[in-house]
Enzyme design. Structure first.
Site, PDB file in Angstrom:
ATOM      1  N   HIS A  96       0.876  -1.063  -0.177  1.00  0.00           N
ATOM      2  CA  HIS A  96       0.042   0.062  -0.126  1.00  0.00           C
ATOM      3  C   HIS A  96       0.798   1.096   0.032  1.00  0.00           C
ATOM      4  O   HIS A  96       1.686   1.404   0.934  1.00  0.00           O
ATOM      5  CB  HIS A  96      -0.871   0.069   1.329  1.00  0.00           C
ATOM      6  CG  HIS A  96      -1.961   1.088   1.401  1.00  0.00           C
ATOM      7  ND1 HIS A  96      -3.232   0.865   1.657  1.00  0.00           N
ATOM      8  CD2 HIS A  96      -1.619   2.568   1.486  1.00  0.00           C
ATOM      9  CE1 HIS A  96      -3.848   2.018   1.781  1.00  0.00           C
ATOM     10  NE2 HIS A  96      -3.100   2.965   1.607  1.00  0.00           N
ATOM     11  N   HIS A  98       3.073   4.185   0.421  1.00  0.00           N
ATOM     12  CA  HIS A  98       3.424   4.944   1.754  1.00  0.00           C
ATOM     13  C   HIS A  98       4.637   5.617   1.549  1.00  0.00           C
ATOM     14  O   HIS A  98       5.789   5.161   0.733  1.00  0.00           O
ATOM     15  CB  HIS A  98       3.693   3.979   2.825  1.00  0.00           C
ATOM     16  CG  HIS A  98       4.464   2.945   2.824  1.00  0.00           C
ATOM     17  ND1 HIS A  98       4.055   1.711   2.089  1.00  0.00           N
ATOM     18  CD2 HIS A  98       5.739   2.582   3.369  1.00  0.00           C
ATOM     19  CE1 HIS A  98       5.247   0.950   2.202  1.00  0.00           C
ATOM     20  NE2 HIS A  98       6.215   1.347   2.819  1.00  0.00           N
TER      21      HIS A  98
HETATM   22  P1  AMP Z   1       8.415  -0.684   3.179  1.00  0.00           P
HETATM   23  O1  AMP Z   1       9.164  -2.107   3.828  1.00  0.00           O
HETATM   24  O2  AMP Z   1       9.212   0.351   2.627  1.00  0.00           O
HETATM   25  O3  AMP Z   1       7.140  -1.199   2.587  1.00  0.00           O
HETATM   26  O4  AMP Z   1       7.980  -0.111   4.891  1.00  0.00           O
HETATM   27  C1  AMP Z   1       6.879  -0.682   5.685  1.00  0.00           C
HETATM   28  C2  AMP Z   1       7.008  -0.075   6.900  1.00  0.00           C
HETATM   29  O5  AMP Z   1       5.864  -0.481   7.513  1.00  0.00           O
HETATM   30  C3  AMP Z   1       8.130  -0.743   7.621  1.00  0.00           C
HETATM   31  O6  AMP Z   1       9.101   0.352   8.071  1.00  0.00           O
HETATM   32  C4  AMP Z   1       7.439  -1.248   8.954  1.00  0.00           C
HETATM   33  O7  AMP Z   1       8.121  -0.993  10.176  1.00  0.00           O
HETATM   34  C5  AMP Z   1       6.242  -0.417   8.817  1.00  0.00           C
HETATM   35  N1  AMP Z   1       5.172  -1.214   9.691  1.00  0.00           N
HETATM   36  C6  AMP Z   1       4.514  -2.679   9.394  1.00  0.00           C
HETATM   37  N2  AMP Z   1       3.588  -2.990  10.205  1.00  0.00           N
HETATM   38  C7  AMP Z   1       3.463  -1.630  10.907  1.00  0.00           C
HETATM   39  C8  AMP Z   1       2.452  -1.536  11.866  1.00  0.00           C
HETATM   40  N3  AMP Z   1       1.463  -2.418  12.280  1.00  0.00           N
HETATM   41  N4  AMP Z   1       2.261  -0.252  12.232  1.00  0.00           N
HETATM   42  C9  AMP Z   1       3.190   0.716  11.769  1.00  0.00           C
HETATM   43  N5  AMP Z   1       4.222   0.414  10.992  1.00  0.00           N
HETATM   44  C10 AMP Z   1       4.305  -0.699  10.471  1.00  0.00           C
HETATM   45 ZN    ZN Z   2      -4.418  -0.853   1.374  1.00  0.00          ZN
END
Ligand code: AMP
Ligand code: ZN
Length: 114
Positions: A96, A98
């Site tokens: 998703h 971000h």
């Molecule tokens: P990416 O690996 O660039 O897709 O980033 C995904 C990010 O989401 C990582 O930095 C994770 O630490 C973060 N993440 C995963 N699960 C959660 C959650 N439940 N709440 C907040 N951040 C999360």
């Molecule tokens: Zn989504």
């Protein structure tokens, strides 16, 4: 749809909210890579940078208009870095779109947000 960030946006999974409006939701990364580590996501599901189109790019523009304010609210006082990992080579782990906002300290050169 079984999407972690859609569930966070819907309030089905708790998160540390930093900012929210009709278009976006910003919250603390659960595994921070810097003193300040916030994720900004569009409320509508967009899978990654690869899925940005002329039809949905207005929300991306709104996110970028808001990022300076979100960064300040989150505690970035002297700069920040914005990262979006797209696809396997970049290590995207949540499908998703971000944007990582990293800051709150002098950042190491190599930091990819996850
Ligand atoms: P990416 O690996 O660039 O897709 O980033 C995904 C990010 O989401 C990582 O930095 C994770 O630490 C973060 N993440 C995963 N699960 C959660 C959650 N439940 N709440 C907040 N951040 C999360
Ligand atoms: Zn989504």
């Amino acid at each position: 749809m079984d999407c972690l960030f859609c569930k966070i946006v819907a309030g089905e999974i708790p998160s540390g909210k930093v900012y929210e409006d009709d278009y976006m939701y910003a919250f603390r990364d659960i595994s921070p890579e810097a003193k300040v580590h916030v994720l900004v996501v569009p409320k509508q599901h967009i899978g990654s940078m690869d899925e940005i189109t002329a039809e949905n790019s207005a929300v991306v523009a709104r996110i970028f208009e808001k990022i300076p304010e979100i960064a300040r609210m989150a505690g970035c006082e002297s700069g920040y870095r914005v990262i979006s990992n797209c696809g396997p080579d970049a290590g995207q782990s949540v499908m998703h779109l971000h944007f990582h906002i990293l800051g709150g300290e002098e950042l190491p050169l190599h930091i990819r947000g996850n």
